[in-house]
Design a protein around this motif. Structure first.
Motif, PDB file in Angstrom:
ATOM      1  N   ARG A 124     -18.649  37.299  66.470  1.00  0.00           N
ATOM      2  CA  ARG A 124     -17.434  36.524  66.735  1.00  0.00           C
ATOM      3  C   ARG A 124     -16.905  36.734  68.150  1.00  0.00           C
ATOM      4  N   ALA A 125     -17.475  37.657  68.888  1.00  0.00           N
ATOM      5  CA  ALA A 125     -16.968  37.997  70.222  1.00  0.00           C
ATOM      6  C   ALA A 125     -17.784  37.270  71.297  1.00  0.00           C
ATOM      7  N   LEU A 126     -17.897  37.885  72.461  1.00  0.00           N
ATOM      8  CA  LEU A 126     -18.604  37.283  73.596  1.00  0.00           C
ATOM      9  C   LEU A 126     -20.094  37.173  73.319  1.00  0.00           C
ATOM     10  N   ARG A 127     -20.724  36.152  73.895  1.00  0.00           N
ATOM     11  CA  ARG A 127     -22.175  36.015  73.781  1.00  0.00           C
ATOM     12  C   ARG A 127     -22.711  35.384  75.052  1.00  0.00           C
ATOM     13  N   GLN A 128     -23.939  35.762  75.358  1.00  0.00           N
ATOM     14  CA  GLN A 128     -24.617  35.215  76.524  1.00  0.00           C
ATOM     15  C   GLN A 128     -26.083  35.012  76.178  1.00  0.00           C
ATOM     16  N   GLY A 129     -26.537  33.793  76.281  1.00  0.00           N
ATOM     17  CA  GLY A 129     -27.928  33.490  75.998  1.00  0.00           C
ATOM     18  C   GLY A 129     -28.776  33.588  77.251  1.00  0.00           C
TER      19      GLY A 129
ATOM     20  N   PRO B  84     -18.776  51.849  78.310  1.00  0.00           N
ATOM     21  CA  PRO B  84     -18.374  52.694  77.178  1.00  0.00           C
ATOM     22  C   PRO B  84     -17.344  51.973  76.312  1.00  0.00           C
ATOM     23  N   GLY B  85     -17.456  52.157  75.006  1.00  0.00           N
ATOM     24  CA  GLY B  85     -16.521  51.550  74.075  1.00  0.00           C
ATOM     25  C   GLY B  85     -16.883  50.130  73.677  1.00  0.00           C
ATOM     26  N   TRP B  86     -18.077  49.680  73.996  1.00  0.00           N
ATOM     27  CA  TRP B  86     -18.514  48.324  73.670  1.00  0.00           C
ATOM     28  C   TRP B  86     -19.631  48.362  72.643  1.00  0.00           C
ATOM     29  N   ASP B  87     -19.714  47.296  71.839  1.00  0.00           N
ATOM     30  CA  ASP B  87     -20.819  47.064  70.919  1.00  0.00           C
ATOM     31  C   ASP B  87     -21.662  45.929  71.480  1.00  0.00           C
ATOM     32  N   TYR B  88     -22.975  46.080  71.407  1.00  0.00           N
ATOM     33  CA  TYR B  88     -23.905  45.046  71.858  1.00  0.00           C
ATOM     34  C   TYR B  88     -24.890  44.752  70.736  1.00  0.00           C
ATOM     35  N   VAL B  89     -25.186  43.478  70.529  1.00  0.00           N
ATOM     36  CA  VAL B  89     -26.224  43.070  69.582  1.00  0.00           C
ATOM     37  C   VAL B  89     -27.227  42.220  70.343  1.00  0.00           C
ATOM     38  N   LEU B  90     -28.492  42.607  70.284  1.00  0.00           N
ATOM     39  CA  LEU B  90     -29.574  41.861  70.929  1.00  0.00           C
ATOM     40  C   LEU B  90     -30.304  41.074  69.850  1.00  0.00           C
TER      41      LEU B  90
ATOM     42  N   ARG C  55     -23.236  45.825  58.405  1.00  0.00           N
ATOM     43  CA  ARG C  55     -23.185  44.372  58.560  1.00  0.00           C
ATOM     44  C   ARG C  55     -21.874  43.924  59.198  1.00  0.00           C
ATOM     45  N   ALA C  56     -20.769  44.571  58.844  1.00  0.00           N
ATOM     46  CA  ALA C  56     -19.463  44.205  59.391  1.00  0.00           C
ATOM     47  C   ALA C  56     -19.433  44.336  60.914  1.00  0.00           C
ATOM     48  N   ASP C  57     -20.105  45.336  61.452  1.00  0.00           N
ATOM     49  CA  ASP C  57     -20.155  45.510  62.910  1.00  0.00           C
ATOM     50  C   ASP C  57     -20.931  44.380  63.572  1.00  0.00           C
ATOM     51  N   PHE C  58     -22.017  43.948  62.938  1.00  0.00           N
ATOM     52  CA  PHE C  58     -22.789  42.826  63.467  1.00  0.00           C
ATOM     53  C   PHE C  58     -21.957  41.547  63.433  1.00  0.00           C
TER      54      PHE C  58
ATOM     55  N   ARG D 122     -18.859  43.011  72.337  1.00  0.00           N
ATOM     56  CA  ARG D 122     -17.419  43.074  72.091  1.00  0.00           C
ATOM     57  C   ARG D 122     -16.897  44.452  72.478  1.00  0.00           C
ATOM     58  N   CYS D 123     -15.679  44.458  72.956  1.00  0.00           N
ATOM     59  CA  CYS D 123     -14.993  45.707  73.267  1.00  0.00           C
ATOM     60  C   CYS D 123     -14.291  46.171  71.996  1.00  0.00           C
ATOM     61  N   ARG D 124     -14.546  47.400  71.578  1.00  0.00           N
ATOM     62  CA  ARG D 124     -13.975  47.907  70.323  1.00  0.00           C
ATOM     63  C   ARG D 124     -12.506  48.293  70.458  1.00  0.00           C
ATOM     64  N   ARG D 125     -12.074  48.697  71.616  1.00  0.00           N
ATOM     65  CA  ARG D 125     -10.690  49.120  71.865  1.00  0.00           C
ATOM     66  C   ARG D 125     -10.247  50.256  70.930  1.00  0.00           C
ATOM     67  N   ASP D 126     -11.138  51.207  70.704  1.00  0.00           N
ATOM     68  CA  ASP D 126     -10.796  52.331  69.838  1.00  0.00           C
ATOM     69  C   ASP D 126     -10.836  53.672  70.568  1.00  0.00           C
ATOM     70  N   ASN D 127     -10.910  53.636  71.893  1.00  0.00           N
ATOM     71  CA  ASN D 127     -10.914  54.828  72.745  1.00  0.00           C
ATOM     72  C   ASN D 127     -12.095  55.750  72.470  1.00  0.00           C
ATOM     73  N   ASP D 128     -13.150  55.231  71.862  1.00  0.00           N
ATOM     74  CA  ASP D 128     -14.378  55.988  71.643  1.00  0.00           C
ATOM     75  C   ASP D 128     -15.368  55.555  72.721  1.00  0.00           C
TER      76      ASP D 128
END
Length: 136
Positions: free
Chosen positions: A38-43, A98-104, A30-33, A52-58
């Protein structure tokens, strides 16, 4: 014992090429969602995309899917999520960073009924807008 694919080539040639596409995993916590919300969104007409970019070099690309009860009953929500997963599998392998999280996020009455090619175009458009002006 060394597995056959890990054995050294005696002729001095290079090891076989590795696929260059980054690994895609599914968001589970849930924390990742909430961080993505809270980050970028596009409808778009067919869905909402949060990124959102995680900035964790993964280099792993992580993607999550959500459909509220506003979409309909369980059968309709699951159908909407299946459609979102299918669209994401086609588009994110090529267009995601790479290194980004996306929620649809599914939209009521639209995600289930919208033409599949239009959903593909919606996700392509959303990713283009989200990454416009961003550093690679």
């Amino acid at each position: 014992m060394t597995p056959p694919e890990a054995a050294l080539d005696t002729r001095g040639t290079k090891p076989p090429a590795v696929l260059s596409c980054p690994q895609i995993t599914t968001l589970r916590h849930r924390a990742d969602f909430l961080r993505a919300a809270r980050a970028l969104r596009q409808g778009t007409q067919g869905m909402l995309v949060q990124a959102r970019c995680r900035r964790d070099n993964d280099p792993t690309i992580r993607v999550g899917y959500t459909c509220s009860k506003k979409i309909g009953n369980a059968v309709t929500r699951n159908r909407a999520k299946r459609r979102l997963r299918s669209v994401a599998a086609e588009v994110l392998t090529e267009k995601a960073r790479p290194g980004w999280d996306y929620v649809l996020v599914g939209r009521p009455g639209v995600t289930v009924n919208r033409d599949y090619t239009d959903l593909l175009g919606d996700l392509n458009y959303a990713l283009r807008k989200l990454h416009a002006g961003q550093d690679q």
